[in-house]
Design a protein around this motif. Structure first.
Motif, mmCIF file in Angstrom:
data_model
loop_
_atom_site.group_PDB
_atom_site.id
_atom_site.type_symbol
_atom_site.label_atom_id
_atom_site.label_comp_id
_atom_site.label_asym_id
_atom_site.label_seq_id
_atom_site.Cartn_x
_atom_site.Cartn_y
_atom_site.Cartn_z
ATOM 1 N N LYS A 28 -3.154 -5.465 -5.599
ATOM 2 C CA LYS A 28 -2.262 -5.194 -4.649
ATOM 3 C C LYS A 28 -2.854 -5.577 -3.055
ATOM 4 O O LYS A 28 -2.288 -6.041 -2.103
ATOM 5 C CB LYS A 28 -1.853 -3.646 -4.650
ATOM 6 N N ILE A 32 -2.293 -8.358 0.201
ATOM 7 C CA ILE A 32 -2.122 -8.013 1.442
ATOM 8 C C ILE A 32 -3.161 -8.560 2.264
ATOM 9 O O ILE A 32 -3.096 -9.218 3.612
ATOM 10 C CB ILE A 32 -1.754 -6.617 1.656
ATOM 11 N N GLU A 45 -0.415 -2.723 7.349
ATOM 12 C CA GLU A 45 0.307 -3.232 5.956
ATOM 13 C C GLU A 45 0.030 -2.251 4.859
ATOM 14 O O GLU A 45 0.979 -1.906 3.997
ATOM 15 C CB GLU A 45 0.369 -4.559 5.895
ATOM 16 N N LEU A 46 -1.444 -2.173 4.606
ATOM 17 C CA LEU A 46 -1.903 -1.321 3.476
ATOM 18 C C LEU A 46 -1.418 0.147 3.715
ATOM 19 O O LEU A 46 -1.014 0.707 2.856
ATOM 20 C CB LEU A 46 -3.231 -1.454 3.659
ATOM 21 N N ASP A 48 1.371 0.923 5.326
ATOM 22 C CA ASP A 48 2.702 0.880 4.851
ATOM 23 C C ASP A 48 3.093 0.886 3.331
ATOM 24 O O ASP A 48 4.078 1.192 2.901
ATOM 25 C CB ASP A 48 3.609 -0.364 5.559
ATOM 26 N N ALA A 49 2.073 0.271 2.430
ATOM 27 C CA ALA A 49 2.364 0.434 1.011
ATOM 28 C C ALA A 49 1.597 1.655 0.416
ATOM 29 O O ALA A 49 1.751 1.480 -0.827
ATOM 30 C CB ALA A 49 1.521 -1.211 0.732
#
Length: 210
Positions: A28, A32, A45-46, A48-49
């Motif tokens: 994962k 990203i 982004e991490l 948000d993930a």
């Protein structure tokens, strides 16, 4: 109960990957944290993930602390005890790329200069060869002309020699009368032949002792 068990079994695999295994944290993060991306964008982004900073590590090539994420660029992701995102300073990458461009430009200039030198050398060699060929052709032409002149001179001298010999022969041969001419087997005598004498040519037609 059996029907409920089947339904529950089907729901338990809804978050599995295509191979039936749960997608790993590493895969994962790799999806990203792609090479070339800003570390700041990757971190956002991490987050948000659903990842926290404790889920991965950040390392750089200078062993210095990564203070401002926007100054760093992702290079790769390693899978150790936990995923490690390797980064480099954006300024270092820019300097390296600039140095590479300068080196390539220098190399291109050197190759162009070498090509020009080679072309000039080739042109000079061709000009020298052409000049040498022209000089050789001129030399041969001069030799041929000199030989022709020498041959013409030789032929002229030979003609003069033969004329002189003929004149001397004519002067040396003398017949007192046609009887001597006939006795010598020289009759008739034509004008220009040795021994011809106008006194022996009664009708003055150029033939004596007819």
């Amino acid at each position: 109960m059996m029907v409920l068990g089947l339904v529950l079994a089907g729901c338990s695999g809804s978050s599995d990957g295509a191979d039936g295994k749960e997608e790993s944290i590493y895969s994962k993060i790799v999806a990203i944290a792609k090479k070339g991306r800003s570390l700041a964008d990757v971190k956002d982004e991490l987050k948000d993930a659903g990842f926290s900073s404790s889920d991965y590590e950040v390392k750089n090539d200078t062993d210095k602390m990564v203070l401002r994420a926007s100054n760093w660029v992702v290079q790769s992701v390693e899978d150790e005890d936990k995923p490690v995102i390797n980064v480099r300073k954006a300024s270092d990458i820019a300097q390296e790329e600039e140095a590479k461009k300068v080196a390539e430009k220098k190399k291109a200039a050197e190759e162009a200069a070498a090509k020009k030198v080679a072309e000039e050398k080739k042109a000079a060699e061709e000009a020298a060869a052409k000049k040498a060929a022209e000089e050789e052709a001129a030399r041969k032409a001069a030799e041929e002309q000199a030989a022709a002149q020498a041959e013409a001179q030789r032929q002229a001298e030979e003609t003069a020699r033969q004329a002189q010999q003929q004149q001397q022969a004519q002067q040396n041969v003398h017949y007192a009368n046609c009887s001597e001419v006939r006795a010598a087997g020289a009759a008739p005598l034509y004008q220009g032949q040795p021994g011809y004498n106008g006194k022996l040519d009664r009708d003055h037609d150029g033939v004596a002792c007819e």
